[in-house]
Design a protein around this motif. Structure first.
Motif, short mmCIF file in Angstrom:
data_model
loop_
_atom_site.label_atom_id
_atom_site.label_comp_id
_atom_site.label_asym_id
_atom_site.label_seq_id
_atom_site.Cartn_x
_atom_site.Cartn_y
_atom_site.Cartn_z
N ASN A 17 0.86 -1.17 0.00
CA ASN A 17 0.00 0.00 0.00
C ASN A 17 0.90 1.23 0.00
O ASN A 17 1.93 1.25 0.68
CB ASN A 17 -0.91 0.01 1.23
N PRO A 19 0.08 4.83 0.76
CA PRO A 19 -0.77 5.96 1.13
C PRO A 19 -0.09 7.32 0.96
O PRO A 19 -0.76 8.33 0.82
CB PRO A 19 -1.11 5.68 2.60
N GLN A 20 1.24 7.35 0.94
CA GLN A 20 1.95 8.61 0.76
C GLN A 20 1.76 9.17 -0.66
O GLN A 20 1.92 10.36 -0.89
CB GLN A 20 3.45 8.47 1.08
N GLY A 22 -1.22 8.51 -2.42
CA GLY A 22 -2.66 8.75 -2.54
C GLY A 22 -3.40 7.71 -1.73
O GLY A 22 -2.97 6.56 -1.64
N LYS A 23 -4.53 8.11 -1.14
CA LYS A 23 -5.33 7.18 -0.35
C LYS A 23 -5.80 6.01 -1.23
O LYS A 23 -6.43 6.22 -2.25
CB LYS A 23 -6.54 7.90 0.24
N GLY A 24 -5.44 4.80 -0.86
CA GLY A 24 -5.81 3.61 -1.61
C GLY A 24 -4.80 3.20 -2.68
O GLY A 24 -4.97 2.17 -3.32
N ASP A 25 -3.73 3.99 -2.90
CA ASP A 25 -2.72 3.63 -3.90
C ASP A 25 -2.00 2.35 -3.49
O ASP A 25 -1.76 2.11 -2.30
CB ASP A 25 -1.71 4.74 -4.07
N ASN A 26 -1.65 1.53 -4.48
CA ASN A 26 -0.93 0.29 -4.18
C ASN A 26 -0.12 -0.14 -5.39
O ASN A 26 -0.37 0.28 -6.51
CB ASN A 26 -1.90 -0.81 -3.75
N ASN A 92 -5.28 6.32 -6.96
CA ASN A 92 -6.61 6.87 -6.72
C ASN A 92 -6.52 8.39 -6.78
O ASN A 92 -5.89 9.01 -5.92
CB ASN A 92 -7.14 6.41 -5.36
N ASN A 94 -9.10 10.54 -6.67
CA ASN A 94 -10.01 10.99 -5.62
C ASN A 94 -10.98 9.84 -5.36
O ASN A 94 -10.75 8.73 -5.83
CB ASN A 94 -10.72 12.30 -6.02
N SER A 95 -12.05 10.09 -4.63
CA SER A 95 -12.96 8.99 -4.28
C SER A 95 -13.78 8.47 -5.47
O SER A 95 -14.42 7.43 -5.38
CB SER A 95 -13.90 9.43 -3.16
N LYS A 98 -9.94 6.39 -10.41
CA LYS A 98 -8.67 5.70 -10.18
C LYS A 98 -8.14 5.18 -11.51
O LYS A 98 -8.91 4.88 -12.43
CB LYS A 98 -8.80 4.57 -9.17
#
Length: 184
Positions: A17, A19-20, A22-26, A92, A94-95, A98
């Motif tokens: 993962n 997160p640095q 983007g939220k949800g990036d992997n 990601n 944004n919400s 992606k």
């Protein structure tokens, strides 16, 4: 068959993962080696790429077997060797948006004895292919994904030469997908 052979496959994969970024990036990667278990590297009963009116196809053989010893064959069954590497990154924005970038490479080799059983020149049955692609997903409402996927495929070796005189074939593919998820 005049002998029993057992194939195997070994695989390793890793995912992180991020997160640095983007939220949800992997990011994820996988490597698989197989001897007599080609399906672990090519996940289908048969691999094919369609281009115009031609279909480029490769058979997936776990082994090549000679006639039983009583019929004059002495090479037994020769296991096919294959390996693959794949990786992907998903960002990601944004919400609701992606994008992923992915790719993979597969190499399939037959032994000299297997090529002798088939009655072909050394290397004539061997092939490789790679795929590179990207997918963007829009989620306008919860549990509804609308996506566009574009992929480039390159097949090199014996199966490509079966279509024509080339030993390589290139194919672009695209998919538009609507997916409704009923389970979270």
């Amino acid at each position: 068959h005049n002998d029993d052979k057992y194939g195997y496959a070994l695989g390793v994969g890793v995912g992180f993962n991020l997160p640095q970024l983007g939220k949800g990036d992997n990011i994820a990667a996988q490597f698989t080696y197989a001897k007599g278990a080609t399906g672990y590297n090519i996940r289908a009963a048969a691999f094919s790429i369609t281009k115009s009116s031609n279909t480029v196809a490769a058979t997936i053989e776990d082994a090549v077997c000679a006639a039983p010893l009583a019929a004059g064959g002495g090479a037994g069954c020769q296991l096919t060797t294959s390996w693959s590497a794949a990786g992907a990154y998903e960002h990601n924005w944004n919400s609701h948006w992606k994008t992923s970038i992915y790719g993979g490479y597969v190499k399939v080799d037959h032994s000299t004895a297997a090529e002798g059983i088939l009655g072909i020149a050394p290397g004539a049955a061997d092939y490789s292919f790679y795929q590179i692609g990207s997918r963007t997903v829009w989620t306008p409402v919860k549990n509804l994904d609308l996506s566009v996927d574009v992929m480039y495929n390159n097949l090199k070796g014996a199966p490509a030469s079966q279509v024509g005189t080339n030993t390589r074939d290139d194919v672009w593919a695209g998919i538009v997908r609507a997916q409704r998820n009923f389970w979270p």
